[in-house]
Structures are given as structure tokens and as C-alpha cells.
Design a protein around this motif. Structure first.
Motif, PDB file in Angstrom:
ATOM      1  N   HIS A 231       0.805  -1.222   0.000  1.00 53.31           N
ATOM      2  CA  HIS A 231       0.000   0.000   0.000  1.00 53.31           C
ATOM      3  C   HIS A 231       0.844   1.281   0.000  1.00 53.31           C
ATOM      4  CE1 HIS A 231      -3.690  -2.382   1.702  1.00 53.31           C
ATOM      5  NE2 HIS A 231      -3.211  -2.898   0.583  1.00 53.31           N
ATOM      6  N   GLN A 232       1.758   1.413   0.950  1.00 54.18           N
ATOM      7  CA  GLN A 232       2.586   2.623   0.996  1.00 54.18           C
ATOM      8  C   GLN A 232       3.526   2.720  -0.214  1.00 54.18           C
ATOM      9  OE1 GLN A 232       2.269   5.301   2.796  1.00 54.18           O
ATOM     10  NE2 GLN A 232       0.648   4.460   4.080  1.00 54.18           N
ATOM     11  N   PRO A 233       4.167   1.619  -0.649  1.00 57.26           N
ATOM     12  CA  PRO A 233       4.995   1.714  -1.850  1.00 57.26           C
ATOM     13  C   PRO A 233       4.203   2.126  -3.096  1.00 57.26           C
ATOM     14  CG  PRO A 233       5.627  -0.222  -0.598  1.00 57.26           C
ATOM     15  CD  PRO A 233       4.395   0.331   0.058  1.00 57.26           C
TER      16      PRO A 233
ATOM     17  N   ALA B 146       4.779   5.298  -5.476  1.00 59.89           N
ATOM     18  CA  ALA B 146       4.888   5.153  -6.933  1.00 59.89           C
ATOM     19  C   ALA B 146       4.008   6.184  -7.649  1.00 59.89           C
ATOM     20  CB  ALA B 146       4.494   3.741  -7.351  1.00 59.89           C
ATOM     21  N   LEU B 147       2.815   6.404  -7.131  1.00 61.47           N
ATOM     22  CA  LEU B 147       1.927   7.410  -7.728  1.00 61.47           C
ATOM     23  C   LEU B 147       2.508   8.809  -7.559  1.00 61.47           C
ATOM     24  CD1 LEU B 147      -1.480   5.879  -6.708  1.00 61.47           C
ATOM     25  CD2 LEU B 147      -0.743   6.348  -9.050  1.00 61.47           C
ATOM     26  N   ALA B 148       3.125   9.068  -6.418  1.00 61.63           N
ATOM     27  CA  ALA B 148       3.766  10.375  -6.214  1.00 61.63           C
ATOM     28  C   ALA B 148       4.872  10.585  -7.248  1.00 61.63           C
ATOM     29  CB  ALA B 148       4.324  10.479  -4.798  1.00 61.63           C
ATOM     30  N   ARG B 149       5.632   9.523  -7.570  1.00 57.31           N
ATOM     31  CA  ARG B 149       6.674   9.635  -8.606  1.00 57.31           C
ATOM     32  C   ARG B 149       6.056   9.922  -9.971  1.00 57.31           C
ATOM     33  NH1 ARG B 149       8.938   5.588  -5.422  1.00 57.31           N
ATOM     34  NH2 ARG B 149       8.078   3.879  -6.668  1.00 57.31           N
ATOM     35  N   ALA B 150       4.811   9.490 -10.168  1.00 60.95           N
ATOM     36  CA  ALA B 150       4.107   9.760 -11.424  1.00 60.95           C
ATOM     37  C   ALA B 150       3.448  11.139 -11.420  1.00 60.95           C
ATOM     38  CB  ALA B 150       3.047   8.682 -11.676  1.00 60.95           C
ATOM     39  N   GLY B 151       3.631  11.893 -10.324  1.00 57.21           N
ATOM     40  CA  GLY B 151       3.074  13.243 -10.251  1.00 57.21           C
ATOM     41  C   GLY B 151       1.669  13.319  -9.711  1.00 57.21           C
ATOM     42  N   ILE B 152       1.223  12.239  -9.042  1.00 54.99           N
ATOM     43  CA  ILE B 152      -0.132  12.220  -8.489  1.00 54.99           C
ATOM     44  C   ILE B 152      -0.020  11.863  -7.002  1.00 54.99           C
ATOM     45  CG2 ILE B 152      -2.429  11.191  -8.633  1.00 54.99           C
ATOM     46  CD1 ILE B 152      -1.635  10.374 -11.559  1.00 54.99           C
TER      47      ILE B 152
END
Length: 196
Positions: A140-142, A146-152
Motif C-alpha cells: 500500500h505505501q509503496p 509510486a503514484l507520487a513519482r508519477a506526479g499524483i
């Protein structure tokens, strides 16, 4: 006139790595002698049909049957690929022994985000939820990272908040997600896609 993003799902070439979005959503990868198989159980027939299309696009053309939809004993739909050598690498990246894991540094492509949305996305009260695997809490946290790295940027929510899921909130973040995943399938209900 709306300008399309260079990162929109429609502009990317299909690839076996697109199916990582199904693994993020609660799908499973199983290694076989012929390669690996990716599968996911969904409730809605439109989701199963859209996932089947993505599976067929992600695997090389020329296969007589790259994927199929079956019905479970509970009346749900199981979308799964045939075992394919092209999926062996993806399956290996998402497994650590018997446990599911998010590959280090994984950033979802637009097509992987689309697969995730097709499998487990829904709009709720002006937010958008991307469902997570309830049997793989360690992911869940990873996946949020990953979404934060995609800009979300997202928030992980538990069962009390309608999860497990990640919640996308805010006009700009929702617009970025929508821009990445493209248009909904024609038979998808309005609440299946991020609000505009």
C-alpha cells in the motif's frame, strides 16, 4: 480545443508492463512452465471486457487466444492472460517469494494507470479511489509512493474510508490522472472514472 498529453494512455505503445496496473489493483501473477499468467477478479462485466482488451493488446499479436474471461463460483468475473513468456519478467518483479511486492522505484506508466483504473477505480464524493490488494498490505505505501513519482499525490485509506485504496483529491490531481488514463470505456458508468 483540449490538448492531449504526451503521456496519455492512448499515445503509448501497449506493452506487457501495462499489466502491472492490474497487480497494483489486486491482481495476481503466477509463474508457469510456459512463462507467467496475470489474472484479476472484478465484479463488473464492463471492467472484465476492458481488461481483456488491455491484456490482448499487451501481448504480441498472432496468439490464437491471449486472454479470457471466466466466471467464478461467486458470480464474479476472472480476467486472465494465457501463460506467456513475455510476462515472466513482470511476474518476477512483483514477487518476493510467495509475497507480492512493488518493484523498487516503480513508476506507473499511463497505460498501467489505465489498467489500475479499469480494475479498481471509482469516484466517491468528488474524490477518486484506486483500489489496493487487501491481501498485500505491504504494497500500500509503496504504491502511494509510486503514484507520487508519477506526479499524483495520494492518501492511503483503510476499510473505514472505503478502502483499502489510495484516494486522489483535488482538481489538479484528478485532471492529471484523467489526462493520463484517457477516456473511459463506452459502457463504463459515470462513477467509474475520475470526475472532470
Amino acid at each position: 480545443m483540449q490538448q492531449l498529453s504526451l503521456f496519455a494512455a492512448e499515445s503509448e505503445e501497449p506493452s506487457p508492463s501495462d499489466l502491472a496496473g492490474l497487480l497494483a489493483a489486486g491482481g495476481h501473477a503466477v509463474a508457469t512452465g510456459a512463462g507467467a499468467r496475470i489474472s484479476i477478479i472484478v465484479d463488473d462485466p464492463w471492467r472484465a471486457r476492458a481488461i481483456l482488451l488491455m491484456m490482448e493488446q499487451a501481448l504480441p499479436a498472432g496468439r490464437p487466444q491471449a486472454a479470457e474471461i471466466l466466471e467464478t463460483d461467486e458470480g464474479r468475473r476472472l480476467a486472465r492472460t494465457d501463460p506467456a513468456p513475455e510476462l515472466r519478467r513482470l511476474a518476477g518483479q512483483w514477487q518476493r517469494g510467495a509475497a507480492k511486492r512493488v518493484p523498487d522505484g516503480w513508476t506507473p506508466s499511463a497505460r498501467a494507470l489505465r489498467a489500475w483504473s479499469l480494475a479498481a477505480g471509482r469516484a466517491v464524493d468528488g474524490h477518486y479511489l484506486l483500489g489496493l490488494d487487501p491481501h498485500a498490505e505491504q504494497t500500500h505505501q509503496p504504491l502511494a509512493a509510486a503514484l507520487a513519482r508519477a506526479g499524483i499525490a495520494v492518501t492511503v485509506i483503510g476499510p473505514r474510508g472505503g478502502g483499502p485504496a489510495v484516494r486522489v483529491t483535488g482538481r489538479r490531481r484528478l485532471a492529471r490522472l484523467r489526462e493520463n488514463i484517457g477516456d473511459p470505456p463506452p459502457d463504463a458508468p459515470p462513477d467509474a472514472w475520475p470526475p472532470v
